[in-house]
Design a protein around this motif. Structure first.
Motif, PDB file in Angstrom:
ATOM      1  N   MET A  90       0.822  -1.214   0.000  1.00 31.73           N
ATOM      2  CA  MET A  90       0.000   0.000   0.000  1.00 31.73           C
ATOM      3  C   MET A  90       0.855   1.264   0.000  1.00 31.73           C
ATOM      4  SD  MET A  90      -2.731  -1.197   2.902  1.00 31.73           S
ATOM      5  CE  MET A  90      -2.917   0.450   3.513  1.00 31.73           C
ATOM      6  N   ARG A 104      -0.252   3.474  -3.187  1.00 31.95           N
ATOM      7  CA  ARG A 104      -0.552   4.882  -2.912  1.00 31.95           C
ATOM      8  C   ARG A 104       0.354   5.812  -3.713  1.00 31.95           C
ATOM      9  NH1 ARG A 104      -1.753   3.857   3.495  1.00 31.95           N
ATOM     10  NH2 ARG A 104      -4.039   3.752   3.360  1.00 31.95           N
ATOM     11  N   ASN A 114      -6.836   8.115  -0.352  1.00 31.64           N
ATOM     12  CA  ASN A 114      -5.589   7.385  -0.593  1.00 31.64           C
ATOM     13  C   ASN A 114      -5.784   5.942  -1.056  1.00 31.64           C
ATOM     14  OD1 ASN A 114      -6.434   6.408   1.837  1.00 31.64           O
ATOM     15  ND2 ASN A 114      -4.621   7.019   2.999  1.00 31.64           N
ATOM     16  N   HIS A 117      -7.319   0.744   1.937  1.00 33.12           N
ATOM     17  CA  HIS A 117      -7.158   0.485   3.368  1.00 33.12           C
ATOM     18  C   HIS A 117      -6.584  -0.905   3.525  1.00 33.12           C
ATOM     19  CE1 HIS A 117      -7.956  -0.456   7.558  1.00 33.12           C
ATOM     20  NE2 HIS A 117      -8.448  -1.596   7.110  1.00 33.12           N
TER      21      HIS A 117
HETATM   22  P1  RTP Z   1      -6.089   2.888   6.563  1.00 38.56           P
HETATM   23  O1  RTP Z   1      -6.522   2.705   8.005  1.00 38.56           O
HETATM   24  O2  RTP Z   1      -7.179   3.493   5.703  1.00 38.56           O
HETATM   25  O3  RTP Z   1      -5.517   1.635   5.992  1.00 38.56           O
HETATM   26  O4  RTP Z   1      -4.897   3.943   6.498  1.00 38.56           O
HETATM   27  P2  RTP Z   1      -3.640   4.068   7.461  1.00 38.56           P
HETATM   28  O5  RTP Z   1      -3.627   2.970   8.468  1.00 38.56           O
HETATM   29  O6  RTP Z   1      -2.445   4.225   6.576  1.00 38.56           O
HETATM   30  O7  RTP Z   1      -3.928   5.461   8.150  1.00 38.56           O
HETATM   31  P3  RTP Z   1      -4.745   5.793   9.515  1.00 38.56           P
HETATM   32  O8  RTP Z   1      -3.865   6.613  10.375  1.00 38.56           O
HETATM   33  O9  RTP Z   1      -5.342   4.549  10.079  1.00 38.56           O
HETATM   34  O10 RTP Z   1      -5.898   6.735   8.969  1.00 38.56           O
HETATM   35  C1  RTP Z   1      -7.058   6.189   8.415  1.00 38.56           C
HETATM   36  C2  RTP Z   1      -7.460   6.970   7.187  1.00 38.56           C
HETATM   37  O11 RTP Z   1      -7.898   8.262   7.574  1.00 38.56           O
HETATM   38  C3  RTP Z   1      -7.615   9.172   6.534  1.00 38.56           C
HETATM   39  N1  RTP Z   1      -6.752  10.236   7.037  1.00 38.56           N
HETATM   40  N2  RTP Z   1      -6.936  11.485   6.717  1.00 38.56           N
HETATM   41  N3  RTP Z   1      -6.705  14.298   6.503  1.00 38.56           N
HETATM   42  C4  RTP Z   1      -5.819  13.627   7.242  1.00 38.56           C
HETATM   43  O12 RTP Z   1      -4.901  14.158   7.803  1.00 38.56           O
HETATM   44  C5  RTP Z   1      -5.979  12.186   7.339  1.00 38.56           C
HETATM   45  N4  RTP Z   1      -5.217  11.378   8.056  1.00 38.56           N
HETATM   46  C6  RTP Z   1      -5.717  10.134   7.854  1.00 38.56           C
HETATM   47  C7  RTP Z   1      -6.914   8.415   5.432  1.00 38.56           C
HETATM   48  O13 RTP Z   1      -7.881   7.993   4.478  1.00 38.56           O
HETATM   49  C8  RTP Z   1      -6.349   7.238   6.175  1.00 38.56           C
HETATM   50  O14 RTP Z   1      -6.102   6.180   5.305  1.00 38.56           O
END
Ligand code: RTP
Ligand code: MG
Length: 140
Positions: A90, A104, A114, A117
């Motif tokens: 990812m 990504r 992005n 998930h």
């Molecule tokens: P995911 O859970 O979607 O696999 O992504 P991740 O672990 O890489 O990131 P996470 O910290 O768990 O955040 C979940 C999702 O929230 C959105 N996000 N937006 N605007 C912002 O600053 C922000 N930060 C996170 C993203 O869609 C992220 O994948």
């Protein structure tokens, strides 16, 4: 090492741009097998439950809006070390920081939109798979 499963979502920015096949090609090329897959429209309640861990974060409202803004593809991926392997495939949450060749880096539009998930632990993978799949929906 034993086979492991992880939970994946192809997010609304992927379905909107007709990229589900392109993303699946990267997943399969990495040696992960798509053993369950369904295209759904997430309800607000499903999105809020799924991302409950982030409910105090400033981006929570935006995240729920986005995840319910179009169809998503929910998936169960299977392979050796599937949780860690998929996180690697990812790439970083922010596509600007994602490594070359990652999903990504190739496809994501922004930190919010992005493309994918993936579960962040084997325990969370089990919980997330159970939110969207029964055993009958999965064929390994
Ligand atoms: P995911 O859970 O979607 O696999 O992504 P991740 O672990 O890489 O990131 P996470 O910290 O768990 O955040 C979940 C999702 O929230 C959105 N996000 N937006 N605007 C912002 O600053 C922000 N930060 C996170 C993203 O869609 C992220 O994948
Ligand atoms: Mg996460």
């Amino acid at each position: 090492m034993a086979l492991e499963r992880t939970f994946s979502i192809l997010k609304p920015d992927a379905t909107r741009r007709n990229l589900t096949g392109a993303v699946n090609a990267v997943i399969e090329a990495a040696g992960l097998r798509i053993v369950g897959q369904r295209r759904i429209r997430m309800t607000r309640e499903q999105a809020e439950t799924f991302y409950a861990v982030h409910k105090e974060r400033p981006f929570f409202g935006e995240l729920v809006e986005f995840m319910t803004s179009g169809p998503v593809v929910v998936q169960v991926l299977e392979g050796e070390n599937a949780v860690a392997k998929y996180r690697e495939v990812m790439g970083a949450t922010n596509p600007a920081q994602a490594a070359e060749g990652t999903i990504r880096k190739q496809f994501a539009e922004s930190v919010g939109e992005n493309t994918v998930h993936g579960s962040d632990s084997a325990d969370n993978a089990k919980i997330e798979i159970a939110q969207f799949f029964t055993d009958a929906d999965i064929a390994a």
